[in-house]
Design a protein around this motif. Structure first.
Motif, mmCIF file in Angstrom:
data_model
loop_
_atom_site.group_PDB
_atom_site.id
_atom_site.type_symbol
_atom_site.label_atom_id
_atom_site.label_comp_id
_atom_site.label_asym_id
_atom_site.label_seq_id
_atom_site.Cartn_x
_atom_site.Cartn_y
_atom_site.Cartn_z
ATOM 1 N N VAL A 40 0.701 -1.262 -0.396
ATOM 2 C CA VAL A 40 0.163 -0.009 0.403
ATOM 3 C C VAL A 40 0.827 1.508 -0.089
ATOM 4 C CG1 VAL A 40 -1.611 1.583 1.449
ATOM 5 C CG2 VAL A 40 -2.193 -0.921 1.052
ATOM 6 N N LEU A 41 1.771 1.211 0.760
ATOM 7 C CA LEU A 41 2.904 2.220 0.968
ATOM 8 C C LEU A 41 3.514 2.514 -0.647
ATOM 9 C CD1 LEU A 41 3.822 2.158 4.587
ATOM 10 C CD2 LEU A 41 2.971 4.163 4.314
ATOM 11 N N ALA A 42 3.849 1.607 -1.194
ATOM 12 C CA ALA A 42 4.824 1.974 -2.168
ATOM 13 C C ALA A 42 3.942 2.446 -3.685
ATOM 14 C CB ALA A 42 5.469 0.447 -2.448
ATOM 15 N N ARG A 43 2.233 1.990 -3.633
ATOM 16 C CA ARG A 43 1.837 2.324 -4.510
ATOM 17 C C ARG A 43 0.901 4.207 -4.603
ATOM 18 N NH1 ARG A 43 -0.515 -2.084 -7.447
ATOM 19 N NH2 ARG A 43 -0.370 -3.844 -6.464
ATOM 20 N N ILE A 44 1.097 4.491 -3.130
ATOM 21 C CA ILE A 44 1.342 5.287 -2.756
ATOM 22 C C ILE A 44 2.082 6.384 -3.027
ATOM 23 C CG2 ILE A 44 0.815 7.175 -0.997
ATOM 24 C CD1 ILE A 44 -0.711 5.293 0.327
ATOM 25 N N LYS A 72 2.407 7.002 -7.216
ATOM 26 C CA LYS A 72 1.497 7.496 -8.120
ATOM 27 C C LYS A 72 2.627 8.697 -8.104
ATOM 28 C CE LYS A 72 -2.743 9.067 -7.779
ATOM 29 N NZ LYS A 72 -2.638 10.691 -7.329
ATOM 30 N N GLU A 73 3.306 9.343 -6.819
ATOM 31 C CA GLU A 73 3.198 10.624 -6.845
ATOM 32 C C GLU A 73 4.943 10.545 -7.019
ATOM 33 O OE1 GLU A 73 1.831 12.414 -5.854
ATOM 34 O OE2 GLU A 73 -0.031 11.456 -4.994
ATOM 35 N N MET A 74 5.237 9.719 -7.419
ATOM 36 C CA MET A 74 7.113 9.637 -7.805
ATOM 37 C C MET A 74 6.679 9.920 -9.350
ATOM 38 S SD MET A 74 9.319 7.499 -5.357
ATOM 39 C CE MET A 74 11.022 7.508 -6.581
ATOM 40 N N ASN A 115 12.058 12.113 -2.017
ATOM 41 C CA ASN A 115 11.433 13.437 -0.742
ATOM 42 C C ASN A 115 10.337 14.242 -1.257
ATOM 43 O OD1 ASN A 115 13.685 13.049 1.604
ATOM 44 N ND2 ASN A 115 14.590 11.954 0.124
ATOM 45 N N GLU A 116 10.599 14.317 -2.390
ATOM 46 C CA GLU A 116 9.349 15.970 -2.912
ATOM 47 C C GLU A 116 7.910 14.619 -3.234
ATOM 48 O OE1 GLU A 116 9.853 17.680 -6.767
ATOM 49 O OE2 GLU A 116 11.114 17.465 -6.459
ATOM 50 N N ALA A 117 8.101 13.028 -2.701
ATOM 51 C CA ALA A 117 6.759 12.842 -2.779
ATOM 52 C C ALA A 117 5.967 12.909 -1.705
ATOM 53 C CB ALA A 117 6.427 11.251 -3.394
ATOM 54 N N LEU A 118 7.159 12.309 -0.348
ATOM 55 C CA LEU A 118 7.145 12.453 1.100
ATOM 56 C C LEU A 118 6.512 13.810 1.581
ATOM 57 C CD1 LEU A 118 9.746 10.344 1.871
ATOM 58 C CD2 LEU A 118 7.465 9.770 1.824
#
Length: 328
Positions: free
Chosen positions: A48-52, A55-57, A277-280
């Motif tokens: 689940v965390l990888a998919r979040i 998407k953003e990356m 880092n930008e995604a986080l």
């Protein structure tokens, strides 16, 4: 001497060409979809965390990032596949604590070095562990649980997802710190272990913070301690393991990180790191992570490498002191 000059010149030219080609690939990266392999089943916390993140990356890198699940063999199937892949940034790995622990528990089966055999890109997040027991348990706080364990060696039972899993190692960390003798009951997953504890058939367990709040609200679970340095808002009044005298629980939280094949050009590693880092930093990611009980980490490749060195040393010590043996 003279006869070697053409060969030396050719070698120098070839090296320069390779360097230019590598630079060109890095400048052009990514020019096609990226495969993000996860060594766990779809729907689990790491997936689940990888998919979040994917998407953003993908949005940041202007490229499609496809998450591919390759579960099995303690997440080593996916790790081995990425390890053997071309070091071009188009196949990356999202993995967790098992990457550090597998070679320590099964040196004959997993003979890789978790610090050297994949290149660290970034630590993504950590999932703090919480010490839980059934709501109807006689233990109303951590001190009463520990006191009973000291008074009755071997009496208390604790569940986990299996030998060497995060729940098992967290309990071993507490046991070795206090000299406790408790009985480990492994299950095939944290979920089945949790159900047995809710039914009162095991004394307690450590559980990743994901989804615990619902059980607490429904008065099915009691949280006795949180593995963070600061109190957790979801569990008001619950002490931290640190305040109870158990150090290293925050640093020893299960982690999720991004790695790439060895030899991946540094400019590509840097692009991936910057995207992580930008995604986080995006509010929607922070909100989704918070809902899952995950705490974003980020940082540089060097910081992640240092963390992996410390993680390997930490669990090697816990495994040695607790005499933890891998399953045959």
């Amino acid at each position: 001497m003279t006869s070697n000059r053409p060969l030396a010149a050719w070698a120098a030219a070839a090296l320069a060409a390779c360097m230019l080609t590598g630079t060109a690939r890095a400048d052009d990266y990514p020019s096609r979809p990226i495969r993000m392999e996860v060594g766990y089943a779809a729907g689990g916390p790491t997936d689940v965390l990888a998919r979040i993140l994917a998407k953003e990356m993908g949005d940041i890198l202007k490229a499609s990032i496809v998450v591919e699940n390759k579960p099995g063999a303690s997440a080593s199937i996916a790790a081995a596949d990425v390890m053997r892949s071309e070091p071009d940034g188009y196949k990356v790995l999202v993995t967790s604590l098992t990457w550090s622990v597998n070679p320590l528990l099964y040196p004959g089966r997993y003979n890789y070095d978790p610090v050297k055999d994949l290149m660290p890109v970034s630590n993504i997040c950590k999932l703090p562990m919480v010490l839980v027991t059934s709501y109807n348990s006689p233990y109303k706080d951590a001190k009463s649980l520990v006191a009973d364990a000291k008074s009755h060696p071997g009496k208390l039972t604790y569940g986990s997802s299996g030998v060497g899993g995060s729940a098992h190692l967290a309990a071993e960390m507490m046991a070795t710190s206090d000299g406790l003798n408790m009985t480990h009951v492994p299950f095939k997953g944290n979920g089945p272990a949790l159900q047995e504890m809710l039914a009162g058939r095991i004394s307690f367990m450590f559980y990743p913070s994901v989804g615990i709040a619902n059980y607490v609200q429904q008065k099915q679970l009691r949280v006795l301690g949180v593995g963070t340095k600061q109190p957790v808002a979801d569990f008001p009044g619950v002490p931290t393991m640190e305040s109870l005298g158990y150090h290293d629980f925050d640093e020893g939280s299960p982690w999720v990180g991004l790695l790439v094949p060895p030899g991946t050009p540094r400019p590509i590693v840097d692009k991936l790191n910057k995207a992580v880092n930008e995604a986080l930093a995006r509010p929607q990611v922070q909100q989704q992570f918070a809902t899952l009980g995950a705490q974003a980490v980020g940082g540089t490749p060097e910081q992640f490498r240092d963390f992996l060195v410390q993680d390997k040393a930490r669990w090697a010590e816990v495994i040695k002191r607790g005499n933890v043996k891998g399953e045959e």
